[in-house]
Design an enzyme around this catalytic site. Structure first.
Site, PDB file in Angstrom:
ATOM      1  N   LYS A   1       6.011   7.881 -20.684  1.00 32.93           N
ATOM      2  CA  LYS A   1       6.084   8.930 -21.698  1.00 32.93           C
ATOM      3  C   LYS A   1       7.081   8.565 -22.792  1.00 32.93           C
ATOM      4  O   LYS A   1       6.780   8.673 -23.979  1.00 32.93           O
ATOM      5  CB  LYS A   1       6.493  10.246 -21.019  1.00 32.93           C
ATOM      6  CG  LYS A   1       6.463  11.421 -21.952  1.00 32.93           C
ATOM      7  CD  LYS A   1       6.930  12.690 -21.269  1.00 32.93           C
ATOM      8  CE  LYS A   1       5.933  13.146 -20.229  1.00 32.93           C
ATOM      9  NZ  LYS A   1       6.313  14.413 -19.602  1.00 32.93           N
TER      10      LYS A   1
ATOM     11  N   ARG B   1      12.466  16.391 -19.592  1.00 32.41           N
ATOM     12  CA  ARG B   1      11.257  16.084 -18.803  1.00 32.41           C
ATOM     13  C   ARG B   1      11.347  14.721 -18.154  1.00 32.41           C
ATOM     14  O   ARG B   1      11.818  13.769 -18.759  1.00 32.41           O
ATOM     15  CB  ARG B   1      10.018  16.047 -19.713  1.00 32.41           C
ATOM     16  CG  ARG B   1       9.655  17.355 -20.356  1.00 32.41           C
ATOM     17  CD  ARG B   1       8.457  17.109 -21.286  1.00 32.41           C
ATOM     18  NE  ARG B   1       8.255  18.220 -22.195  1.00 32.41           N
ATOM     19  CZ  ARG B   1       7.424  19.227 -21.965  1.00 32.41           C
ATOM     20  NH1 ARG B   1       6.710  19.258 -20.862  1.00 32.41           N
ATOM     21  NH2 ARG B   1       7.295  20.199 -22.838  1.00 32.41           N
TER      22      ARG B   1
ATOM     23  N   GLY C   1       2.877  16.051 -12.388  1.00 36.29           N
ATOM     24  CA  GLY C   1       3.378  17.229 -11.678  1.00 36.29           C
ATOM     25  C   GLY C   1       4.238  16.920 -10.466  1.00 36.29           C
ATOM     26  O   GLY C   1       4.599  17.828  -9.722  1.00 36.29           O
TER      27      GLY C   1
ATOM     28  N   MET D   1       7.289  15.483 -10.410  1.00 33.72           N
ATOM     29  CA  MET D   1       8.747  15.604 -10.598  1.00 33.72           C
ATOM     30  C   MET D   1       9.025  16.839 -11.455  1.00 33.72           C
ATOM     31  O   MET D   1       8.133  17.578 -11.798  1.00 33.72           O
ATOM     32  CB  MET D   1       9.278  14.329 -11.229  1.00 33.72           C
ATOM     33  CG  MET D   1       9.240  13.159 -10.269  1.00 33.72           C
ATOM     34  SD  MET D   1       9.914  11.670 -10.977  1.00 33.72           S
ATOM     35  CE  MET D   1       8.668  11.174 -12.129  1.00 33.72           C
TER      36      MET D   1
ATOM     37  N   ARG E   1      -0.706   9.151 -24.099  1.00 35.66           N
ATOM     38  CA  ARG E   1      -0.773   8.025 -23.163  1.00 35.66           C
ATOM     39  C   ARG E   1      -2.213   7.526 -23.149  1.00 35.66           C
ATOM     40  O   ARG E   1      -3.132   8.219 -23.584  1.00 35.66           O
ATOM     41  CB  ARG E   1      -0.355   8.454 -21.769  1.00 35.66           C
ATOM     42  CG  ARG E   1      -1.244   9.499 -21.216  1.00 35.66           C
ATOM     43  CD  ARG E   1      -0.841   9.965 -19.854  1.00 35.66           C
ATOM     44  NE  ARG E   1      -1.620  11.154 -19.566  1.00 35.66           N
ATOM     45  CZ  ARG E   1      -1.337  12.029 -18.638  1.00 35.66           C
ATOM     46  NH1 ARG E   1      -0.274  11.878 -17.902  1.00 35.66           N
ATOM     47  NH2 ARG E   1      -2.107  13.076 -18.436  1.00 35.66           N
TER      48      ARG E   1
ATOM     49  N   HIS F   1     -12.385   1.224  12.931  1.00 39.21           N
ATOM     50  CA  HIS F   1     -13.705   0.623  13.095  1.00 39.21           C
ATOM     51  C   HIS F   1     -14.774   1.325  12.261  1.00 39.21           C
ATOM     52  O   HIS F   1     -15.503   0.706  11.494  1.00 39.21           O
ATOM     53  CB  HIS F   1     -14.083   0.664  14.578  1.00 39.21           C
ATOM     54  CG  HIS F   1     -15.482   0.251  14.834  1.00 39.21           C
ATOM     55  ND1 HIS F   1     -16.505   1.153  14.937  1.00 39.21           N
ATOM     56  CD2 HIS F   1     -16.030  -0.972  14.928  1.00 39.21           C
ATOM     57  CE1 HIS F   1     -17.630   0.493  15.118  1.00 39.21           C
ATOM     58  NE2 HIS F   1     -17.368  -0.798  15.124  1.00 39.21           N
TER      59      HIS F   1
ATOM     60  N   SER G   1     -12.925 -21.495   7.301  1.00 41.37           N
ATOM     61  CA  SER G   1     -13.126 -20.138   6.813  1.00 41.37           C
ATOM     62  C   SER G   1     -12.046 -19.288   7.468  1.00 41.37           C
ATOM     63  O   SER G   1     -11.948 -19.239   8.697  1.00 41.37           O
ATOM     64  CB  SER G   1     -14.519 -19.645   7.190  1.00 41.37           C
ATOM     65  OG  SER G   1     -14.664 -18.321   6.749  1.00 41.37           O
TER      66      SER G   1
ATOM     67  N   CYS H   1     -13.625 -15.062   5.408  1.00 38.81           N
ATOM     68  CA  CYS H   1     -14.724 -14.180   5.803  1.00 38.81           C
ATOM     69  C   CYS H   1     -14.237 -12.933   6.532  1.00 38.81           C
ATOM     70  O   CYS H   1     -15.035 -12.162   7.044  1.00 38.81           O
ATOM     71  CB  CYS H   1     -15.748 -14.932   6.635  1.00 38.81           C
ATOM     72  SG  CYS H   1     -15.080 -15.522   8.189  1.00 38.81           S
TER      73      CYS H   1
ATOM     74  N   TYR I   1     -14.293 -19.779  -1.943  1.00 36.84           N
ATOM     75  CA  TYR I   1     -15.139 -18.580  -1.950  1.00 36.84           C
ATOM     76  C   TYR I   1     -14.539 -17.465  -1.100  1.00 36.84           C
ATOM     77  O   TYR I   1     -13.678 -17.714  -0.259  1.00 36.84           O
ATOM     78  CB  TYR I   1     -16.560 -18.895  -1.446  1.00 36.84           C
ATOM     79  CG  TYR I   1     -16.665 -19.256   0.005  1.00 36.84           C
ATOM     80  CD1 TYR I   1     -16.765 -18.274   0.987  1.00 36.84           C
ATOM     81  CD2 TYR I   1     -16.671 -20.595   0.409  1.00 36.84           C
ATOM     82  CE1 TYR I   1     -16.852 -18.598   2.321  1.00 36.84           C
ATOM     83  CE2 TYR I   1     -16.767 -20.934   1.754  1.00 36.84           C
ATOM     84  CZ  TYR I   1     -16.848 -19.929   2.709  1.00 36.84           C
ATOM     85  OH  TYR I   1     -16.933 -20.238   4.041  1.00 36.84           O
TER      86      TYR I   1
HETATM   87  C1  PEP Z   1     -12.103 -12.479  11.458  1.00 40.09           C
HETATM   88  O1  PEP Z   1     -11.457 -12.558  12.485  1.00 40.09           O
HETATM   89  O2  PEP Z   1     -11.606 -12.324  10.336  1.00 40.09           O
HETATM   90  C2  PEP Z   1     -13.563 -12.544  11.512  1.00 40.09           C
HETATM   91  C3  PEP Z   1     -14.295 -12.571  10.423  1.00 40.09           C
HETATM   92  O3  PEP Z   1     -14.113 -12.494  12.738  1.00 40.09           O
HETATM   93  P1  PEP Z   1     -14.414 -11.145  13.529  1.00 40.09           P
HETATM   94  O4  PEP Z   1     -14.044 -10.011  12.652  1.00 40.09           O
HETATM   95  O5  PEP Z   1     -15.863 -11.196  13.855  1.00 40.09           O
HETATM   96  O6  PEP Z   1     -13.529 -11.316  14.715  1.00 40.09           O
END
Ligand code: PEP
Ligand code: MG
Length: 888
Positions: A22, A91, A100, A102, A335, A451, A774, A842, A862
């Site tokens: 501000k 302010r 809002g 503070m 802003r 999960h 990976s 991955c 990747y």
């Molecule tokens: C991991 O452990 O990041 C992975 C991709 O394998 P999983 O989640 O199947 O154990």
């Protein structure tokens, strides 16, 4: 010497760290020559000193006095002067907007003497007393800690006494009496008098605003928004102007474009004859900004000109707060405006088209989280019923359906064409079919990375996880809200994954046009065009490739439509479930080599068909197939159920007895650290050979059919190069045998997951036996921290988040300091040992925007993530290449 106070004319927009957002913008507008009431800013540095030491820096008193004198000169009045008082507002304003969260104190400078002066000079006695009673109330609450309810009660009693329904019906005398009452309340509850010295008022308000940085709601907000607790707030002290002085006064909010849709054109609200606080409190309904054109054309014209100036200067959507005092327009704040995800894309790409900003700036203004939000269906209408309790929004979006208590019922419902919401205390991998079948998932336990949440997000499902106030009773097939409403199986509920709310009844939905357009490649509306342009730009600049975690041809095809450049993780364990479970059981129960070979031989054609389908869907692109990873007992029936079944039967099935023995033999205390991954391949003869054979034969089949299969074999949970060498040798011999027999001439890279600290620490050695790494950051996070995700999330995670030990779960966003360090080391040593090594990730983090920026910096080739997260990952990989910061 440190400077703690800056006049508005001294600051700049770039000084937001020091002056807060501000303050920096007030300074910028002052420099632009906009009509900003004069003032000054006390820096965040001063606040940090105050919070650390409990006292202000020595120089502050002097600097404030000097700045106040300059302010008084500019305003031509003296603070709290008894004849013609200057009044100021105090302010908060931190680096990041914390709406809002503070404190603010207005009308500083009023006292028993100056209220008379204000009444006289304004010619408005009622206005003067109303301002004074507001000051006493705000000061009493904010600075002196008086319960605001005491003031409200006195106000209500006064209204009753006067037969008034509205504060506006109270006259000057009422307000003067109320002010006295308020002062008495203060005295009674604190033993202090309301201070009459305006400079004392100012300093005490300043300290109260500093302290409000550490207030409970500010803490909670910062945690949610990942804003550091160390920043502190700046404080802006500014001459008051009044929108409640006369009928030709008023106050309002204006945007340079529509912040909801991003549509071009000025947009906002105006409230005549009112103060800013009335707008926030919703005391009266505002009129659309366009109405101001009729009410006060001169001010409207000036305002629209200022809006144009601001947008051109900031090159972005701006929002301003303004006040008109007796026909004179003042800009109180501006802003770069907050906006919905939709507006973010529209505005960025409209501004690009208008030539206001370049492609780089456009891409920096949108992000992966916003894109993810745009891909979920939305409620077409807002809920009118009382919502059930809020929970952390685990996966965005808003669908609904009949509540169901277990996976089987969800599957049955889907088969019958019914929409369902799977309601569980928590979910386990066994619930997967139900999660796929249901429209949405609601759990009473868990959090954003539990999960259910992870799976739902990956599948593009809506999920509200950890709605703790709900009591879920799976046996009675119902759940109960804290208000005692019982929701039975079949009752329709709607789940808003974006806000984390659950509603009773059905709310209608609209499909996400963005998702449709991403899948079809055709853009039917302006938003989809903007998203498409952002993604093309990101694709053009990113270095990271984006692959998918996909285990079925359908998922692979979907991922490809979303732009996946291959599969980075094909988990094969799903191919051992369902009807094939009995074959896996037969493999585990095999008494000798022949029986095991028979069971494996029966699995072979099924696996081959799985791989053929996936390779076809990803023709021409890499498909990384991971050999079986989970412990075998996961494929066997539940130990207790089996034992009960045997105990309850006079003549138990010998197969059950056999199975129970196997379950007990394979039982592990810590399965996560047990017989799984490569250890399994080295312990169950024939398992690796069967899987590799299925892959090799699928490759050969695809080539025979004119395809271009690019299979890669990935070995999980390796801790030492010896494990990899042994399994690699076995895999290579099967590959050569199949390829020689079928006359197939391809190479099939063999690599490993890096998901144990030991693997990362010995990456140089492992790299000599691997074609690729990976990073399995799910397991690498578990093993680096020494915790099991499923257990930790259900037990101590909430407390850790609450105490600030985690600002975000390390399973949601990569722990760069610890896990990231292992990755960096493995990248360096792996590449040094093998210059042709391909590197990817991955784990779930492959689709997380913050983590993607880290993987870019770490030099990976990747990231791989669930199909639904691919567009966001492409976008973030592009932003990472531009060096756009992600974290605060
Ligand atoms: C991991 O452990 O990041 C992975 C991709 O394998 P999983 O989640 O199947 O154990
Ligand atoms: Mg793993």
């Amino acid at each position: 010497m440190t400077q703690y106070v800056y006049g508005f004319a001294e600051g700049r927009r770039e000084m937001a760290d020091l002056l807060g957002g501000k303050g920096a913008n007030l300074a910028e507008m002052t420099r632009l020559g906009l009509p900003v009431p004069p003032g000054f800013t006390v820096t965040t540095k001063a606040c940090r000193v105050f919070l650390e030491t409990g006292t202000e820096p020595d120089e502050l008193g002097f600097e404030v006095a000097r700045a106040l004198a300059a302010l008084e000169r500019a305003a031509g009045r003296t603070l709290g002067d008894s004849a013609d008082p200057l009044l100021v507002s105090v302010r908060s304003g931190s680096r990041y907007s914390m709406p809002g969260m503070m404190e603010t104190v207005l009308d500083i400078g009023l006292s028993d003497a100056s209220v008379q002066g204000l009444a006289k000079i304004s010619g408005q006695e009622r206005f003067a007393w109303d301002s004074y009673r507001r000051l006493v109330q705000m000061f009493g609450h904010t600075v002196l800690g008086v319960d605001t309810e005491l003031f409200e009660r006195a106000l209500a009693e006064r209204r009753t006494l006067r037969g008034a329904t509205d504060d506006r019906d109270l006259d000057a005398q009422d307000l003067a009496l109320l002010t006295e009452e308020f002062k008495e309340i203060i005295h009674r509850t604190t033993g202090e008098e309301f201070p009459q010295d305006p400079v004392e008022q100012l300093h005490r308000a300043l300290r109260a605003v500093f302290s409000s940085w550490n207030g409970e709601r500010a803490h909670v907000y910062r945690r949610r928004e990942h804003i550091s607790d160390d920043l502190g707030t700046a404080v802006n002290i500014q001459a008051m102007v009044f929108g409640n002085l006369s009928p030709d006064s008023g106050t309002g909010v204006a945007f340079t474009r529509d912040p909801t849709t991003g549509a071009r054109g000025v947009y906002g609200d105006y409230l005549p004859y009112a103060q800013g606080e009335d707008v926030v409190a919703g005391v009266r309904n505002a009129v659309p900004l366009q109405e101001l054109e009729r009410l006060d054309p001169r001010s409207y014209l000036a305002l629209t000109e200022h809006l144009r100036t601001l947008e051109a200067h900031y090159q972005d959507l701006c929002d301003v707060e303004f006040t008109i005092e007796r026909g004179r327009l003042w800009i109180l704040q501006t802003r770069v405006g907050k906006r919905t995800a939709e507006a973010a894309f529209r505005i960025a790409y409209d501004l690009l088209e208008e030539g206001v900003i370049g492609r780089r700036a456009a891409l920096s203004r949108v992000d992966g989280d916003q894109l993810a939000r745009l891909m979920f269906p939305r409620f077409a209408t807002r809920p009118s019923d009382v919502p059930a309790p809020r929970a952390p929004a685990a996966a965005p979006g808003p669908p609904g359906g009949g509540a169901v208590s277990d996976s089987a019922e969800a599957v049955r419902g889907a088969a019958a064409g019914e929409r369902t919401v799977l309601v569980r205390r928590e979910t386990t991998p066994d619930d997967l079919p139900g999660m796929i079948a249901a429209e949405a998932v609601l759990t009473s336990r868990g959090g954003k990375t539990s999960h259910a949440a992870v799976v739902a997000r990956g599948m593009g499902k809506v999920c509200v996880c950890g709605a703790e106030p709900l009591t879920v009773d799976p046996t009675a097939r119902q759940f109960t809200t804290p208000e005692g409403v019982v929701v039975r199986e079949g009752d329709v509920i709607s789940v808003d994954g974006t806000s984390g709310t659950v509603h009773l009844g059905a709310l209608s939905l609209t499909d996400s046009a963005v998702r449709q357009s991403l899948e079809s490649g055709e853009q039917s509306d302006l938003l989809s065009v903007a998203v498409d342009r952002a993604l093309s730009h990101a694709d053009a600049v990113r270095r990271l490739e984006v692959r998918a975690n996909a285990d079925t041809p359908e998922d692979a095809a979907c991922a490809r439509r979303f732009g996946a450049q291959g599969i980075g993780l094909c988990r094969t364990e799903h191919m051992f479930l369902g009807e094939r479970k009995h074959l896996v059981e037969a493999m585990i129960l095999a008494v000798d080599g022949t029986a095991r070979e028979q069971a494996l031989a029966a699995l072979l054609p099924l696996q081959r068909a799985d791989f053929t389908g996936i390779l076809a869907a990803m023709d021409g692109l890499p498909v990384t197939i991971r050999l079986l990873d989970p412990p075998l007992h996961e494929f066997l029936p539940d130990r207790t159920q089996l034992a009960v079944r045997i105990a309850a039967s006079a003549d138990p099935d010998p197969r059950d007895v056999h199975l129970l023995a196997a379950v007990e033999r394979l039982h592990e205390r810590n399965p996560m650290l047990g017989l799984r991954g490569v250890r399994l391949g080295l312990s169950v003869p024939g398992l690796v050979a069967m899987q590799v054979r299925a892959i090799a034969e699928a490759v050969a089949d695809r080539i025979r059919d004119g395809g271009d299969p690019r299979a890669e074999i990935m070995i999980p949970l390796v801790g030492t190069v010896e494990e990899l060498r042994l399994v690699r040798a076995e895999a290579e011999s099967v590959l050569s045998e199949v390829f020689a027999r079928t006359g197939t001439e391809v190479t099939c890279p063999i690599g490993t997951m890096i998901e144990l600290p030991r693997a990362a620490l010995t990456a140089g050695r492992i790299a000599r036996a691997a074609d690729f790494f990976s990073f399995g950051t799910n397991d690498l996070t578990q093993t680096t921290w020494g915790l099991s995700r499923d257990d930790a999330e259900a037990s101590f995670f909430p407390a850790y988040l609450d105490k600030g030990i985690f600002t975000i779960s390390p399973f949601e966003s990569l722990d760069e300091e610890g896990v990231g360090r292992l990755i960096t080391l493995a990248v360096e040593e792996g590449r040094a040992a093998n210059s042709r090594l391909t590197l990817g990730v991955c784990g779930e983090h492959g689709g997380d925007p913050d983590s993607i920026h880290f993987f870019h910096r770490a030099g990976l080739d990747y990231v791989s993530c669930s199909p639904f997260r691919i567009p966001a990952a492409r976008l973030e990989a592009g932003r990472a290449a531009l060096g756009e910061p992600r974290s605060r």
